[in-house]
Scaffold this motif. Sequence first.
Motif, PDB file in Angstrom:
ATOM      1  N   THR A 211     -23.758 -64.718 -19.464  1.00 30.98           N
ATOM      2  CA  THR A 211     -24.289 -63.462 -18.938  1.00 30.98           C
ATOM      3  C   THR A 211     -23.100 -62.691 -18.403  1.00 30.98           C
ATOM      4  O   THR A 211     -22.454 -63.114 -17.445  1.00 30.98           O
ATOM      5  N   ALA A 212     -22.761 -61.581 -19.043  1.00 32.04           N
ATOM      6  CA  ALA A 212     -21.655 -60.730 -18.614  1.00 32.04           C
ATOM      7  C   ALA A 212     -22.226 -59.415 -18.108  1.00 32.04           C
ATOM      8  O   ALA A 212     -23.077 -58.814 -18.764  1.00 32.04           O
ATOM      9  N   SER A 213     -21.759 -58.970 -16.940  1.00 29.46           N
ATOM     10  CA  SER A 213     -22.360 -57.778 -16.344  1.00 29.46           C
ATOM     11  C   SER A 213     -21.316 -56.942 -15.629  1.00 29.46           C
ATOM     12  O   SER A 213     -20.264 -57.431 -15.213  1.00 29.46           O
ATOM     13  N   THR A 214     -21.622 -55.670 -15.496  1.00 20.09           N
ATOM     14  CA  THR A 214     -20.837 -54.779 -14.658  1.00 20.09           C
ATOM     15  C   THR A 214     -21.775 -53.832 -13.933  1.00 20.09           C
ATOM     16  O   THR A 214     -22.755 -53.350 -14.509  1.00 20.09           O
ATOM     17  N   LYS A 215     -21.484 -53.609 -12.658  1.00 15.95           N
ATOM     18  CA  LYS A 215     -22.179 -52.596 -11.869  1.00 15.95           C
ATOM     19  C   LYS A 215     -21.242 -51.408 -11.738  1.00 15.95           C
ATOM     20  O   LYS A 215     -20.114 -51.550 -11.263  1.00 15.95           O
TER      21      LYS A 215
ATOM     22  N   VAL B 114     -29.068 -56.827 -24.355  1.00 18.00           N
ATOM     23  CA  VAL B 114     -28.426 -55.858 -23.470  1.00 18.00           C
ATOM     24  C   VAL B 114     -29.494 -55.326 -22.543  1.00 18.00           C
ATOM     25  O   VAL B 114     -30.581 -54.924 -23.000  1.00 18.00           O
ATOM     26  N   LEU B 115     -29.207 -55.356 -21.252  1.00 17.33           N
ATOM     27  CA  LEU B 115     -30.159 -54.883 -20.255  1.00 17.33           C
ATOM     28  C   LEU B 115     -29.529 -53.802 -19.388  1.00 17.33           C
ATOM     29  O   LEU B 115     -28.349 -53.882 -19.031  1.00 17.33           O
ATOM     30  N   LEU B 116     -30.299 -52.800 -19.059  1.00 18.03           N
ATOM     31  CA  LEU B 116     -29.899 -51.778 -18.091  1.00 18.03           C
ATOM     32  C   LEU B 116     -30.806 -51.893 -16.884  1.00 18.03           C
ATOM     33  O   LEU B 116     -32.028 -51.753 -17.001  1.00 18.03           O
ATOM     34  N   ASP B 117     -30.209 -52.166 -15.745  1.00 19.53           N
ATOM     35  CA  ASP B 117     -30.965 -52.291 -14.492  1.00 19.53           C
ATOM     36  C   ASP B 117     -32.164 -53.214 -14.650  1.00 19.53           C
ATOM     37  O   ASP B 117     -33.263 -52.939 -14.173  1.00 19.53           O
ATOM     38  N   GLY B 118     -31.965 -54.316 -15.373  1.00 21.72           N
ATOM     39  CA  GLY B 118     -33.001 -55.337 -15.515  1.00 21.72           C
ATOM     40  C   GLY B 118     -33.965 -55.124 -16.654  1.00 21.72           C
ATOM     41  O   GLY B 118     -34.817 -55.985 -16.905  1.00 21.72           O
ATOM     42  N   GLN B 119     -33.853 -54.014 -17.380  1.00 22.78           N
ATOM     43  CA  GLN B 119     -34.765 -53.747 -18.486  1.00 22.78           C
ATOM     44  C   GLN B 119     -34.051 -53.896 -19.817  1.00 22.78           C
ATOM     45  O   GLN B 119     -32.923 -53.418 -19.993  1.00 22.78           O
TER      46      GLN B 119
ATOM     47  N   MET C  97     -37.410 -51.616 -11.559  1.00 26.23           N
ATOM     48  CA  MET C  97     -37.017 -50.225 -11.777  1.00 26.23           C
ATOM     49  C   MET C  97     -38.270 -49.423 -12.105  1.00 26.23           C
ATOM     50  O   MET C  97     -39.057 -49.786 -12.957  1.00 26.23           O
ATOM     51  N   ASP C  98     -38.523 -48.274 -11.411  1.00 31.64           N
ATOM     52  CA  ASP C  98     -39.781 -47.552 -11.570  1.00 31.64           C
ATOM     53  C   ASP C  98     -39.750 -46.669 -12.807  1.00 31.64           C
ATOM     54  O   ASP C  98     -38.767 -46.595 -13.534  1.00 31.64           O
ATOM     55  N   ILE C  99     -40.863 -45.934 -13.021  1.00 28.48           N
ATOM     56  CA  ILE C  99     -41.036 -45.143 -14.223  1.00 28.48           C
ATOM     57  C   ILE C  99     -40.047 -44.005 -14.317  1.00 28.48           C
ATOM     58  O   ILE C  99     -39.807 -43.463 -15.395  1.00 28.48           O
ATOM     59  N   SER C 100     -39.416 -43.637 -13.217  1.00 27.03           N
ATOM     60  CA  SER C 100     -38.479 -42.522 -13.219  1.00 27.03           C
ATOM     61  C   SER C 100     -37.068 -42.935 -13.588  1.00 27.03           C
ATOM     62  O   SER C 100     -36.174 -42.111 -13.625  1.00 27.03           O
TER      63      SER C 100
ATOM     64  N   LEU D  64     -25.212 -52.942 -16.071  1.00 26.87           N
ATOM     65  CA  LEU D  64     -25.283 -53.152 -17.508  1.00 26.87           C
ATOM     66  C   LEU D  64     -24.959 -54.618 -17.779  1.00 26.87           C
ATOM     67  O   LEU D  64     -23.922 -55.125 -17.339  1.00 26.87           O
ATOM     68  N   VAL D  65     -25.848 -55.309 -18.509  1.00 29.40           N
ATOM     69  CA  VAL D  65     -25.732 -56.749 -18.713  1.00 29.40           C
ATOM     70  C   VAL D  65     -25.771 -57.062 -20.206  1.00 29.40           C
ATOM     71  O   VAL D  65     -26.581 -56.499 -20.951  1.00 29.40           O
ATOM     72  N   MET D  66     -24.905 -57.965 -20.627  1.00 29.34           N
ATOM     73  CA  MET D  66     -24.908 -58.490 -21.995  1.00 29.34           C
ATOM     74  C   MET D  66     -25.047 -60.006 -21.913  1.00 29.34           C
ATOM     75  O   MET D  66     -24.289 -60.657 -21.190  1.00 29.34           O
ATOM     76  N   THR D  67     -26.016 -60.580 -22.638  1.00 30.87           N
ATOM     77  CA  THR D  67     -26.226 -62.021 -22.607  1.00 30.87           C
ATOM     78  C   THR D  67     -26.163 -62.597 -24.020  1.00 30.87           C
ATOM     79  O   THR D  67     -26.438 -61.906 -25.005  1.00 30.87           O
ATOM     80  N   ARG D  68     -25.812 -63.886 -24.080  1.00 32.19           N
ATOM     81  CA  ARG D  68     -25.836 -64.616 -25.349  1.00 32.19           C
ATOM     82  C   ARG D  68     -26.163 -66.064 -25.045  1.00 32.19           C
ATOM     83  O   ARG D  68     -25.506 -66.702 -24.220  1.00 32.19           O
ATOM     84  N   ASP D  69     -27.215 -66.611 -25.705  1.00 32.63           N
ATOM     85  CA  ASP D  69     -27.606 -67.991 -25.438  1.00 32.63           C
ATOM     86  C   ASP D  69     -27.122 -68.909 -26.539  1.00 32.63           C
ATOM     87  O   ASP D  69     -26.457 -68.481 -27.492  1.00 32.63           O
TER      88      ASP D  69
END
Length: 307
Positions: A183-187, A265-270, A1-4, A253-258
């Motif tokens: 890893t739980a996610s929704t697009k 919590v990640l947004l678009d990989g960040q 994901m770029d700077i914008s 949007l991703v939520m992970t737990r190990d």
Amino acid sequence: MDISSPLKRATRRSRLLGASLAAIGMVAVGMAASLPALADNTTPTYQPWTGTTQGKATQKLIADLKAKIAQAEKDQAGSPDFLDDLKKSIAEFEAATAVSQAQPFLDNFSDGEFATNPTWKVTAGQWQVDKSGSNRGLVSKIRQGGNLNSLLGNLLNQQGQQQNSNAQYAAIYTKAKLPGFFTASTKFTSKDRYGGLQLALYQGASAQNQYRVAYQPGNNQAFLLQKVTASGAQTLGAYNGAVNLEDGKAHELVMTRDSSGKMTVLLDGQTAISAADTSLTGDFDGILVTNVGGSYWLREVAVKPLQ
């Protein structure tokens, strides 16, 4: 994901909040070969081997270890810290074994409905599948938002209530045996800059226990990671800063737990949030999605194991 990207832009304005027993290790290696593979969409030629003899031997070993630890505590024959470490290792092994029996989950609503395969049930508001235009997926629209922290339990027992255009929230869920480490996610696509969207993995018939991630457009805390119990909602971590995803694009949007309890919590990989919690144990019983104000199109909901 770029700077914008939205998260990059918001980052410029704010900041993020932010061994095992040798015997058990040997058993874990042996057990790995005997556990059934995670289910997929193909029909297996052979039935999974359950490893009955080895499974009973493992159960006996664990029972013997627990008995010896209990006796050592009673006789004060070992360091309390060492015995606590042994008990923790056993608990982690048992949890990992339980997780291997859970199943991955994926629904992209490409079949045009949500009533079957898998079965989603609406408990509040209105939901439908939209297959046309740039916005597509499982859609819900709420004109005014409800209170995020008031939506704690019993959401699975509200069928038939608030089925109208003036509902303050919309909720939909599906039952599924899901792993405790995940890893739980929704697009999704978002249209309105108010309200919020929640994705939760729940335990119990009334979803009384949950881990959930919430997106709050226009809010100075754009994302929340929460644990929900009968006592209420506890915020484990938050992203401090406004993030607006209402750009007509799909975002993930991703939520992970190990296995150590570390959560992200990640947004678009960040990474937006990092936290930790070990209080909810065992597998989860399903997925709960709640719209607390706004218009959302869910293109995909997925859960997979994370060791």
